[in-house]
Structure formats: C-alpha cells, structure tokens
Design a protein around this motif. Structure first.
Motif, PDB file in Angstrom:
ATOM      1  N   GLY A 179      28.143  28.110 -26.550  1.00 44.44           N
ATOM      2  CA  GLY A 179      27.841  27.046 -27.500  1.00 44.44           C
ATOM      3  C   GLY A 179      26.440  27.132 -28.071  1.00 44.44           C
ATOM      4  N   ILE A 180      25.809  28.283 -27.880  1.00 45.78           N
ATOM      5  CA  ILE A 180      24.474  28.449 -28.466  1.00 45.78           C
ATOM      6  C   ILE A 180      24.635  29.008 -29.874  1.00 45.78           C
ATOM      7  CG2 ILE A 180      22.279  29.676 -28.286  1.00 45.78           C
ATOM      8  CD1 ILE A 180      22.812  29.746 -25.246  1.00 45.78           C
ATOM      9  N   ARG A 181      23.988  28.382 -30.831  1.00 44.09           N
ATOM     10  CA  ARG A 181      24.120  28.800 -32.201  1.00 44.09           C
ATOM     11  C   ARG A 181      23.193  29.963 -32.500  1.00 44.09           C
ATOM     12  NH1 ARG A 181      25.614  24.919 -36.292  1.00 44.09           N
ATOM     13  NH2 ARG A 181      24.216  25.044 -38.050  1.00 44.09           N
ATOM     14  N   PRO A 182      23.756  31.102 -32.899  1.00 46.34           N
ATOM     15  CA  PRO A 182      22.909  32.249 -33.200  1.00 46.34           C
ATOM     16  C   PRO A 182      22.007  31.951 -34.397  1.00 46.34           C
ATOM     17  CG  PRO A 182      25.263  32.804 -33.342  1.00 46.34           C
ATOM     18  CD  PRO A 182      25.173  31.346 -33.153  1.00 46.34           C
ATOM     19  N   ASP A 183      20.811  32.495 -34.365  1.00 48.21           N
ATOM     20  CA  ASP A 183      19.931  32.329 -35.516  1.00 48.21           C
ATOM     21  C   ASP A 183      19.822  33.671 -36.243  1.00 48.21           C
ATOM     22  OD1 ASP A 183      18.324  33.875 -33.951  1.00 48.21           O
ATOM     23  OD2 ASP A 183      16.791  32.355 -33.614  1.00 48.21           O
ATOM     24  N   VAL A 184      18.931  33.751 -37.213  1.00 50.96           N
ATOM     25  CA  VAL A 184      18.875  34.960 -38.020  1.00 50.96           C
ATOM     26  C   VAL A 184      18.465  36.176 -37.183  1.00 50.96           C
ATOM     27  CG1 VAL A 184      16.498  34.694 -38.827  1.00 50.96           C
ATOM     28  CG2 VAL A 184      18.167  35.853 -40.262  1.00 50.96           C
ATOM     29  N   TRP A 185      17.684  35.919 -36.119  1.00 52.22           N
ATOM     30  CA  TRP A 185      17.295  37.023 -35.234  1.00 52.22           C
ATOM     31  C   TRP A 185      18.516  37.609 -34.551  1.00 52.22           C
ATOM     32  CZ3 TRP A 185      11.930  37.974 -34.347  1.00 52.22           C
ATOM     33  CH2 TRP A 185      11.081  37.026 -34.937  1.00 52.22           C
ATOM     34  N   SER A 186      19.411  36.724 -34.133  1.00 48.74           N
ATOM     35  CA  SER A 186      20.626  37.196 -33.457  1.00 48.74           C
ATOM     36  C   SER A 186      21.440  38.054 -34.411  1.00 48.74           C
ATOM     37  CB  SER A 186      21.485  36.030 -32.993  1.00 48.74           C
ATOM     38  OG  SER A 186      20.727  34.902 -32.674  1.00 48.74           O
ATOM     39  N   TYR A 187      21.562  37.572 -35.659  1.00 53.69           N
ATOM     40  CA  TYR A 187      22.351  38.332 -36.637  1.00 53.69           C
ATOM     41  C   TYR A 187      21.677  39.652 -36.991  1.00 53.69           C
ATOM     42  CZ  TYR A 187      25.637  34.545 -37.152  1.00 53.69           C
ATOM     43  OH  TYR A 187      26.610  33.622 -36.904  1.00 53.69           O
ATOM     44  N   ILE A 204      24.733  36.420 -43.482  1.00 56.20           N
ATOM     45  CA  ILE A 204      23.374  35.868 -43.472  1.00 56.20           C
ATOM     46  C   ILE A 204      23.023  35.343 -44.856  1.00 56.20           C
ATOM     47  CG2 ILE A 204      20.919  36.367 -43.144  1.00 56.20           C
ATOM     48  CD1 ILE A 204      21.706  38.524 -41.154  1.00 56.20           C
ATOM     49  N   ILE A 205      23.342  36.143 -45.873  1.00 56.27           N
ATOM     50  CA  ILE A 205      22.974  35.769 -47.233  1.00 56.27           C
ATOM     51  C   ILE A 205      23.754  34.541 -47.699  1.00 56.27           C
ATOM     52  CG2 ILE A 205      22.917  36.577 -49.639  1.00 56.27           C
ATOM     53  CD1 ILE A 205      20.985  38.089 -47.876  1.00 56.27           C
ATOM     54  N   LEU A 206      25.071  34.538 -47.387  1.00 55.56           N
ATOM     55  CA  LEU A 206      25.928  33.488 -47.928  1.00 55.56           C
ATOM     56  C   LEU A 206      25.831  32.173 -47.164  1.00 55.56           C
ATOM     57  CD1 LEU A 206      29.036  35.628 -48.849  1.00 55.56           C
ATOM     58  CD2 LEU A 206      27.215  34.799 -50.349  1.00 55.56           C
ATOM     59  N   THR A 207      25.473  32.235 -45.872  1.00 58.96           N
ATOM     60  CA  THR A 207      25.299  30.983 -45.147  1.00 58.96           C
ATOM     61  C   THR A 207      23.877  30.502 -45.404  1.00 58.96           C
ATOM     62  OG1 THR A 207      24.596  32.175 -43.201  1.00 58.96           O
ATOM     63  CG2 THR A 207      26.923  31.593 -43.333  1.00 58.96           C
ATOM     64  N   ASN A 208      23.515  29.414 -44.784  1.00 59.44           N
ATOM     65  CA  ASN A 208      22.190  28.914 -45.100  1.00 59.44           C
ATOM     66  C   ASN A 208      21.115  29.452 -44.164  1.00 59.44           C
ATOM     67  OD1 ASN A 208      23.152  27.551 -42.963  1.00 59.44           O
ATOM     68  ND2 ASN A 208      23.260  25.558 -43.997  1.00 59.44           N
ATOM     69  N   LEU A 209      21.432  30.590 -43.498  1.00 65.20           N
ATOM     70  CA  LEU A 209      20.398  31.226 -42.696  1.00 65.20           C
ATOM     71  C   LEU A 209      19.410  31.890 -43.644  1.00 65.20           C
ATOM     72  CD1 LEU A 209      22.504  32.977 -39.952  1.00 65.20           C
ATOM     73  CD2 LEU A 209      20.787  31.222 -39.579  1.00 65.20           C
ATOM     74  N   LEU A 210      18.163  31.781 -43.339  1.00 61.10           N
ATOM     75  CA  LEU A 210      17.161  32.393 -44.189  1.00 61.10           C
ATOM     76  C   LEU A 210      16.916  33.829 -43.698  1.00 61.10           C
ATOM     77  CD1 LEU A 210      15.499  31.304 -46.558  1.00 61.10           C
ATOM     78  CD2 LEU A 210      13.600  31.055 -44.930  1.00 61.10           C
ATOM     79  N   PRO A 211      17.246  34.823 -44.519  1.00 61.20           N
ATOM     80  CA  PRO A 211      16.998  36.195 -44.049  1.00 61.20           C
ATOM     81  C   PRO A 211      15.506  36.430 -43.854  1.00 61.20           C
ATOM     82  CG  PRO A 211      17.662  36.173 -46.359  1.00 61.20           C
ATOM     83  CD  PRO A 211      17.806  34.774 -45.864  1.00 61.20           C
ATOM     84  N   SER A 212      15.171  37.218 -42.864  1.00 63.27           N
ATOM     85  CA  SER A 212      13.762  37.548 -42.646  1.00 63.27           C
ATOM     86  C   SER A 212      13.507  38.933 -43.231  1.00 63.27           C
ATOM     87  CB  SER A 212      13.450  37.541 -41.154  1.00 63.27           C
ATOM     88  OG  SER A 212      14.213  38.518 -40.494  1.00 63.27           O
TER      89      SER A 212
END
Length: 457
Positions: A107-115, A138-146
């Motif tokens: 149940g841990i939500r991955p962040d952009v680092w995980s992706y 990453i691009i299409l969801t609201n995760l901010l790419p690093s």
DNA sequence: ATAGGGTTAG
C-alpha cells in the motif's frame, strides 16, 4: 517533543558517519541513543540501509528491513526506493521487480524515484518498450518527472540500440526547456561513440563545452575510450596525458582503459608503468581491474604471475568472471599451451558461464597456430554460436594452409549470416583461389560477396 | 535514494 527532536539530531549524526562508511560507529550511536531513550525511527533505518547497500552489499541492506520490522517500524517509500535502486545497480533485476510489487502490495505509493528505478530496470532487462510505458506513465500522470527520468531514458535508449531516438528525445526536451546536465552530455557522447556516430558525438562534446559545464573524469574517459575504439590510439593517449596535466584524479576506469589500449598496441613497458601507478594508488582493484592487469601479465608472458593473481582475486573476496577465464585461456594459447587452454575451457563450461564464445575463439586460433588445423575445424563444426571472429580465424588459417575452397565456403557462410569479415581475409581467399587455378570459383565468390553485401545493406 | 566512463579473441 524533546525526544523527537533528539532523534532528529541522532539521525544527522548517524548520517554523517554512514556517509563515510563508518557503519560500526553509526551502529554504536544507535545503541547509545536507545540507552538514552531515543528510539530509532524510519529515517534512522533508511540511512543505515542505504549505507549497508553501498558499503557492504544488498543482503546487508535487506537485513536492515528485517530489523526495522522487528522494531515495529514500517518501511516507507524511501526504504523501497533505496532497495530497488541497489538491486537494479547490481543487475538483480527480478529482485527489483519483486520489490516494486511488494511496495504496491504494502500500500505504499511509488513516487517518481520508484518509477525511475523501474524504468532503469526494464532498460537493463533489454525491454525498452516496457521502460517506455513507465516513462509515458510518469508523463501522463501527475508525477513530476525529474531530470534523472530523462537521463535514464536517454541512456536506456542508447544502450538498447535506439541512439537516434535518444538524440531526438534530447533535442525535443531541450526545446521544452530541459537543461542538460553533465551526466546527460556524458551519456550521449558515450552512446553516440558506441554506435559509431562520431560526428554527432563531436557535436555534443562541443555543446558540452559551450554549456558552461566542466568535463569531468568520466567525460575524459569516455572520449579516450572512443578514440581507442576507433583505433585512434595516439589521440587517446594524448587525452590521457591531458587528463594528467589538468590534474584530474585517475580511477580504475581511466586506468583500465589506457592500460588495455597500451597492451593491445604492444606498448608493454608503458602499460606496465601505468599498471604500477594504479597498484601504488589507493584504488581498490575490482574484478575488471584485475582482468586488465591479468591480460597484461599474459602479454608479458608471465603465466606464473597470472596464476598468483588468481589467488589474489580470491583473497580479496572477488569472483572471477567470464573475462578472467577468457583472458587466462587466451594467455595459455599464446604461450603455446593449447592443452591447458582446452582443459580450462572445459572447466569454464562446467562452471556454467553462459557464454564461452570468446574463449572458444581463442582456442580455435590457438589450435591453428600450433598446426592442429583439423582439430580446430572439428571444434568449429561443433560450435552452436559463432561470430565474425570465429569465421575470420578459420578463414585466415585455412588460407595459410592453402585450403582455399574450404575457406571460401566459410567466408560465404559468414557473410550470409550477416556478419562482417576483415577485408584482408576476403582478399586472401580470392587471391588464393586465383593463384591455385580456381579462377572461375574466385569470380563466383566475388559476385556472391557482392550479393551478400547488398542483402545485408 | 536514482542516471554516465573501464576488462577478452580474428
């Protein structure tokens, strides 16, 4: 409240010890803290975990997770990210994927680092399409790419044979305002050099200079290696000198690149000299460095020293790899001990290395050189996988034995398989056929060579 | 906490 604040301080203290690899001291601080009533929190464990994975190994990192759970602290996204990154770095790719799954299950939500790590993992697995899917996510969801999202993407595309796409992505991102970092430049220069797009590589190198970034030791090693790969040895050695005069610190990467090039070009005294410099430095030799040194010893004809090196590798807790064994086998062949080489090749197979192709090529050549051409032919026939080296060795040595028609058959088989073969080898077959009166066969061979070239572009 | 450079054979 006071306690919480102190745990924070404690963590800072532990982090500074972990940073320099003082794990025992860090653990002692943890224990002191507990004595004072300061319980370690998730940050404490995450700090320890990343230090263990960096300085000890991934299993030590896993054991921190167990300690955490025992202490009743649940791993968070950073815990998983550290472990996934560590596993990916060590090419334990199924572990990375498992960890990612486990993270989702927990149940841990991955962040952009995980992706980012997941993408890296797919690229390493040779699955660029899957990596690209993660990128799209990453691009299409609201995760901010690093910036690393882009760097990993560009690097992965290069390593999977899509240098062209990598370059267009890079240009596109630039137009969108992405400011390349030194890593980005290094990635592109390396990728372009490896796929022999030297002009494009030069352009990027120029852009790097204009960008205001200062090339680092990695840039230098990359460009140096690029020269060696395109057989511009002098230019490569000049870069090495330039590195030295500009005060760059050499590490195992730069040393190995230059030692190998000197060894290959037969400049053994210089190679020995630089090898001793490396040995005198405080660099910890890893298996690649040992392989490089071992190859040099073999070229020096020092088989005794080579065997001693094998012991040393073991004493340092390192594991011999495919290169180590291949270098030894080649060394044995070059010293005329083909029987020894054959024995060691058998060992290598028994040890379960998935590819012994290069080693087999060395033995084929070795057999020919000691006049056991028929044994070589037999071995050649028994090989399931062959490459252009295998063919060119056989073709060369068949020509030397004036068995031109046999050589001609293999030459064609090679070209039909879409493999390149040295121009010189082709020449000797044609000339040999002509010379021994098979002029019409020579003519037929020539046209077949042309055809094969057209078929494979 | 991620991404980049090094080793073998014709």
């Amino acid at each position: 409240m006071v306690c919480r604040f102190s745990t924070k301080l404690l963590n800072i203290c532990i982090a500074s010890l972990c940073k320099v690899g003082q794990l025992e001291k860090a653990e002692a601080v943890v224990i002191d803290g507990i004595r004072l009533g300061l319980l370690p929190d998730v940050v404490t464990y995450n700090t320890l975990l990343s230090a263990y994975s960096r300085f000890v190994g991934i299993d030590a990192a896993y054991s921190v997770i167990h300690r955490m759970k025992e202490a009743g602290i649940s791993p968070d996204v950073i815990t998983y990210n550290s472990l996934i990154a560590a596993a990916t770095k060590r090419c334990l790719l199924s572990r990375s994927l498992d960890l990612f799954e486990e993270m989702l299950r927990t149940g841990i939500r991955p962040d952009v680092w995980s992706y980012n790590s997941l993408m890296h993992c797919f690229f390493k697995l040779g699955k660029p399409d899957e990596a690209n899917r993660v990128f799209q996510d990453i691009i299409l969801t609201n995760l901010l790419p690093s910036s690393s999202t882009f760097n990993i993407m560009i690097n992965g595309l290069c390593n999977n044979g899509y240098t062209g796409y990598a370059l267009s992505l890079y240009r596109y991102l630039q137009r969108q305002g992405f400011v390349p970092e030194l890593v980005t430049y290094n990635i592109l220069i390396n990728g372009l050099c490896k796929s022999r797009k030297l002009n494009a590589a030069r352009r990027i190198l120029r852009e790097l200079g204009e960008s205001g970034n200062v090339p680092d030791a990695i840039t230098y090693t990359t460009v140096m290696k690029c020269c060696f790969r395109s057989r511009q040895f002098e230019q490569g050695f000049e870069i090495f000198s330039e590195m030295k005069s500009k005060g760059y610190a050499f590490d195992a990467f730069s040393y190995c690149a230059v030692i190998a090039a000197l060894t290959k070009t037969g400049r053994l005294e210089e190679a020995n000299d630089i090898m001793e410099q490396m040995a005198r430095s405080d660099i910890d030799l890893d298996i690649v460095s040992y392989n490089t040194v071992m190859n040099l010893y073999c070229r020096n004809g020092k088989l005794e020293a080579t065997y001693k090196l094998l012991d040393e590798i073991e004493e340092h807790g390192l594991e011999c790899d495919e290169y180590t064994h291949t270098i030894l086998i080649d060394g044995l062949c070059k010293a005329g001990n083909v029987e020894g080489a054959l024995r060691h090749l058998k060992n290598m197979t028994k040890m379960g290395f998935d590819s012994t192709l290069v080693a087999q090529n060395c033995v084929i050549d070795g057999l020919c050189k000691v006049g056991r051409l028929d044994h070589a032919i037999k071995m050649f026939a028994s090989m399931e996988v062959k490459d252009s080296f295998t063919y060119s060795s056989m073709v060369h040595n068949l020509c030397k034995a004036r068995r031109y028609r046999h050589a001609s058959r293999l030459l064609l088989a090679c070209l039909r398989g879409g493999m390149k073969i040295l121009r010189a080898n082709q020449r000797s077959v044609i000339d040999g056929l002509c010379y021994s009166g098979y002029t019409s066969e020579a003519r037929r061979l020539k046209s077949k060579i042309r055809l094969a070239k057209i078929l494979h572009y």
